[in-house]
Design a protein around this motif. Structure first.
Motif, PDB file in Angstrom:
ATOM      1  N   LEU A 252       0.795  -1.233  -0.027  1.00 50.55           N
ATOM      2  CA  LEU A 252       0.098   0.056   0.099  1.00 50.55           C
ATOM      3  C   LEU A 252       0.793   1.201  -0.047  1.00 50.55           C
ATOM      4  CD1 LEU A 252      -2.681   1.289   0.144  1.00 50.55           C
ATOM      5  CD2 LEU A 252      -2.615   1.053   2.577  1.00 50.55           C
ATOM      6  N   VAL A 253       1.808   1.309   0.570  1.00 48.92           N
ATOM      7  CA  VAL A 253       2.836   2.262   0.824  1.00 48.92           C
ATOM      8  C   VAL A 253       3.481   2.788  -0.446  1.00 48.92           C
ATOM      9  CG1 VAL A 253       5.084   3.094   1.520  1.00 48.92           C
ATOM     10  CG2 VAL A 253       3.192   1.938   3.161  1.00 48.92           C
ATOM     11  N   VAL A 254       3.861   1.663  -1.010  1.00 45.77           N
ATOM     12  CA  VAL A 254       4.523   1.676  -2.721  1.00 45.77           C
ATOM     13  C   VAL A 254       3.435   2.269  -3.572  1.00 45.77           C
ATOM     14  CG1 VAL A 254       5.421   0.341  -4.561  1.00 45.77           C
ATOM     15  CG2 VAL A 254       6.056  -0.016  -2.120  1.00 45.77           C
ATOM     16  N   VAL A 255       2.252   1.749  -3.546  1.00 47.43           N
ATOM     17  CA  VAL A 255       1.273   2.267  -4.419  1.00 47.43           C
ATOM     18  C   VAL A 255       0.973   3.898  -4.166  1.00 47.43           C
ATOM     19  CG1 VAL A 255      -1.162   2.172  -4.888  1.00 47.43           C
ATOM     20  CG2 VAL A 255       0.064   0.123  -4.824  1.00 47.43           C
ATOM     21  N   LEU A 256       0.863   4.046  -2.956  1.00 55.68           N
ATOM     22  CA  LEU A 256       0.520   5.646  -2.635  1.00 55.68           C
ATOM     23  C   LEU A 256       1.684   6.557  -2.844  1.00 55.68           C
ATOM     24  CD1 LEU A 256      -1.437   5.123   0.954  1.00 55.68           C
ATOM     25  CD2 LEU A 256      -2.510   5.730  -1.581  1.00 55.68           C
ATOM     26  N   THR A 257       2.893   6.041  -2.998  1.00 52.53           N
ATOM     27  CA  THR A 257       4.011   6.868  -3.030  1.00 52.53           C
ATOM     28  C   THR A 257       4.664   6.817  -4.356  1.00 52.53           C
ATOM     29  OG1 THR A 257       5.797   5.125  -2.359  1.00 52.53           O
ATOM     30  CG2 THR A 257       5.236   6.737  -0.752  1.00 52.53           C
ATOM     31  N   VAL A 258       4.224   5.749  -5.348  1.00 52.38           N
ATOM     32  CA  VAL A 258       4.876   5.715  -6.730  1.00 52.38           C
ATOM     33  C   VAL A 258       3.704   5.843  -7.725  1.00 52.38           C
ATOM     34  CG1 VAL A 258       5.819   4.322  -8.145  1.00 52.38           C
ATOM     35  CG2 VAL A 258       6.819   4.331  -6.057  1.00 52.38           C
ATOM     36  N   ILE A 259       2.585   5.249  -7.632  1.00 55.42           N
ATOM     37  CA  ILE A 259       1.674   5.122  -8.558  1.00 55.42           C
ATOM     38  C   ILE A 259       0.479   5.987  -8.643  1.00 55.42           C
ATOM     39  CG2 ILE A 259      -0.216   3.498  -9.841  1.00 55.42           C
ATOM     40  CD1 ILE A 259       1.460   1.231  -8.663  1.00 55.42           C
ATOM     41  N   VAL A 260      -0.003   6.555  -7.424  1.00 58.03           N
ATOM     42  CA  VAL A 260      -0.905   7.560  -7.415  1.00 58.03           C
ATOM     43  C   VAL A 260      -0.155   8.817  -7.772  1.00 58.03           C
ATOM     44  CG1 VAL A 260      -2.419   8.821  -5.805  1.00 58.03           C
ATOM     45  CG2 VAL A 260      -2.293   6.356  -5.594  1.00 58.03           C
ATOM     46  N   PRO A 261       0.749   9.497  -7.220  1.00 68.74           N
ATOM     47  CA  PRO A 261       1.290  10.719  -7.880  1.00 68.74           C
ATOM     48  C   PRO A 261       1.675  10.557  -9.226  1.00 68.74           C
ATOM     49  CG  PRO A 261       2.395  10.072  -5.889  1.00 68.74           C
ATOM     50  CD  PRO A 261       1.683   8.955  -6.277  1.00 68.74           C
ATOM     51  N   ALA A 262       2.228   9.687  -9.900  1.00 65.77           N
ATOM     52  CA  ALA A 262       2.437   9.473 -11.323  1.00 65.77           C
ATOM     53  C   ALA A 262       0.849   9.531 -12.050  1.00 65.77           C
ATOM     54  CB  ALA A 262       3.041   8.174 -11.731  1.00 65.77           C
ATOM     55  N   ALA A 263      -0.051   8.983 -11.720  1.00 65.16           N
ATOM     56  CA  ALA A 263      -1.316   9.147 -12.296  1.00 65.16           C
ATOM     57  C   ALA A 263      -1.991  10.411 -12.405  1.00 65.16           C
ATOM     58  CB  ALA A 263      -2.399   8.085 -11.564  1.00 65.16           C
ATOM     59  N   ARG A 264      -1.545  11.354 -11.136  1.00 65.35           N
ATOM     60  CA  ARG A 264      -2.151  12.700 -11.050  1.00 65.35           C
ATOM     61  C   ARG A 264      -1.381  13.669 -11.933  1.00 65.35           C
ATOM     62  NH1 ARG A 264      -2.590  13.307  -4.732  1.00 65.35           N
ATOM     63  NH2 ARG A 264      -4.368  12.164  -3.955  1.00 65.35           N
ATOM     64  N   HIS A 265      -0.190  13.398 -11.974  1.00 64.39           N
ATOM     65  CA  HIS A 265       0.812  14.110 -12.940  1.00 64.39           C
ATOM     66  C   HIS A 265       0.217  13.973 -14.362  1.00 64.39           C
ATOM     67  CE1 HIS A 265       4.285  16.464 -14.201  1.00 64.39           C
ATOM     68  NE2 HIS A 265       4.659  15.280 -15.017  1.00 64.39           N
ATOM     69  N   ARG A 266       0.254  12.770 -14.668  1.00 67.70           N
ATOM     70  CA  ARG A 266      -0.217  12.537 -16.249  1.00 67.70           C
ATOM     71  C   ARG A 266      -1.623  13.022 -16.423  1.00 67.70           C
ATOM     72  NH1 ARG A 266      -0.282   6.178 -17.715  1.00 67.70           N
ATOM     73  NH2 ARG A 266      -0.236   6.617 -15.368  1.00 67.70           N
ATOM     74  N   GLY A 267      -2.479  12.982 -15.583  1.00 72.77           N
ATOM     75  CA  GLY A 267      -3.885  13.416 -15.729  1.00 72.77           C
ATOM     76  C   GLY A 267      -4.178  14.916 -15.780  1.00 72.77           C
ATOM     77  N   SER A 268      -3.047  15.645 -15.059  1.00 67.30           N
ATOM     78  CA  SER A 268      -3.340  17.041 -15.056  1.00 67.30           C
ATOM     79  C   SER A 268      -3.095  17.776 -16.539  1.00 67.30           C
ATOM     80  CB  SER A 268      -2.246  17.613 -14.344  1.00 67.30           C
ATOM     81  OG  SER A 268      -0.884  17.278 -14.609  1.00 67.30           O
ATOM     82  N   GLY A 269      -2.676  17.282 -17.387  1.00 67.43           N
ATOM     83  CA  GLY A 269      -2.517  18.065 -18.553  1.00 67.43           C
ATOM     84  C   GLY A 269      -3.628  17.534 -19.498  1.00 67.43           C
ATOM     85  N   SER A 270      -4.716  16.859 -19.117  1.00 69.99           N
ATOM     86  CA  SER A 270      -5.695  16.453 -20.212  1.00 69.99           C
ATOM     87  C   SER A 270      -6.925  17.668 -20.176  1.00 69.99           C
ATOM     88  CB  SER A 270      -6.314  15.354 -19.552  1.00 69.99           C
ATOM     89  OG  SER A 270      -7.255  15.580 -18.392  1.00 69.99           O
ATOM     90  N   ALA A 271      -7.599  17.617 -21.113  1.00 69.69           N
ATOM     91  CA  ALA A 271      -8.556  18.518 -21.453  1.00 69.69           C
ATOM     92  C   ALA A 271      -9.881  18.611 -20.150  1.00 69.69           C
ATOM     93  CB  ALA A 271      -9.326  18.382 -22.794  1.00 69.69           C
ATOM     94  N   LEU A 272      -9.868  17.661 -19.824  1.00 64.23           N
ATOM     95  CA  LEU A 272     -10.910  17.631 -18.627  1.00 64.23           C
ATOM     96  C   LEU A 272     -10.564  18.327 -17.465  1.00 64.23           C
ATOM     97  CD1 LEU A 272     -12.104  13.632 -18.824  1.00 64.23           C
ATOM     98  CD2 LEU A 272     -13.123  15.614 -19.753  1.00 64.23           C
ATOM     99  N   HIS A 273      -9.271  18.577 -17.281  1.00 65.58           N
ATOM    100  CA  HIS A 273      -8.893  19.103 -15.872  1.00 65.58           C
ATOM    101  C   HIS A 273      -8.343  20.565 -16.093  1.00 65.58           C
ATOM    102  CE1 HIS A 273      -9.124  15.375 -13.490  1.00 65.58           C
ATOM    103  NE2 HIS A 273      -8.244  15.023 -14.438  1.00 65.58           N
ATOM    104  N   ARG A 274      -8.518  20.870 -17.451  1.00 64.97           N
ATOM    105  CA  ARG A 274      -8.059  22.405 -17.616  1.00 64.97           C
ATOM    106  C   ARG A 274      -9.341  23.342 -17.601  1.00 64.97           C
ATOM    107  NH1 ARG A 274      -5.469  21.408 -23.678  1.00 64.97           N
ATOM    108  NH2 ARG A 274      -3.622  20.206 -22.882  1.00 64.97           N
ATOM    109  N   PRO A 275      -8.972  24.388 -16.870  1.00 66.60           N
ATOM    110  CA  PRO A 275     -10.133  25.606 -16.437  1.00 66.60           C
ATOM    111  C   PRO A 275     -10.436  26.119 -17.900  1.00 66.60           C
ATOM    112  CG  PRO A 275      -8.104  26.329 -15.891  1.00 66.60           C
ATOM    113  CD  PRO A 275      -7.951  24.934 -16.245  1.00 66.60           C
ATOM    114  N   ALA A 276     -12.069  26.343 -17.899  1.00 64.90           N
ATOM    115  CA  ALA A 276     -12.687  26.994 -19.107  1.00 64.90           C
ATOM    116  C   ALA A 276     -12.091  28.434 -19.292  1.00 64.90           C
ATOM    117  CB  ALA A 276     -14.069  26.978 -19.054  1.00 64.90           C
ATOM    118  N   ALA A 277     -11.687  28.887 -20.592  1.00 64.09           N
ATOM    119  CA  ALA A 277     -11.278  30.156 -20.599  1.00 64.09           C
ATOM    120  C   ALA A 277     -12.446  31.343 -20.872  1.00 64.09           C
ATOM    121  CB  ALA A 277     -10.455  30.407 -22.001  1.00 64.09           C
TER     122      ALA A 277
END
Length: 69
Positions: free
Chosen positions: A44-69
């Motif tokens: 669980l510690v490995v998942v929370l420290t490695v996989i979850v932050p990587a998924a958040r970083h990868r998802g932050s650039g998608s169109a769904l997370h960008r604020p509307a202009a």
């Protein structure tokens, strides 16, 4: 997975050295459950420290997370 099984077998084999019968079985099962719980906590510690932050970083650039202009 093989490493975890080896750790559990070694842990179980080293418990209850002087005991016989049901008492020895109880000690072996208790050691296996404790070892399994520790391995799950480490996983669980490995998942929370490695996989979850990587998924958040990868998802932050998608169109769904960008604020509307």
């Amino acid at each position: 997975m093989g490493l975890g099984l080896g750790v559990l077998v070694a842990l179980s084999a080293n418990t209850g050295g002087n005991l016989e019968g049901p008492t020895a079985v109880t000690d072996h099962v208790g050691a296996a459950i404790t070892g399994g719980t520790i391995l799950l906590a480490v996983a669980l510690v490995v998942v929370l420290t490695v996989i979850v932050p990587a998924a958040r970083h990868r998802g932050s650039g998608s169109a769904l997370h960008r604020p509307a202009a």
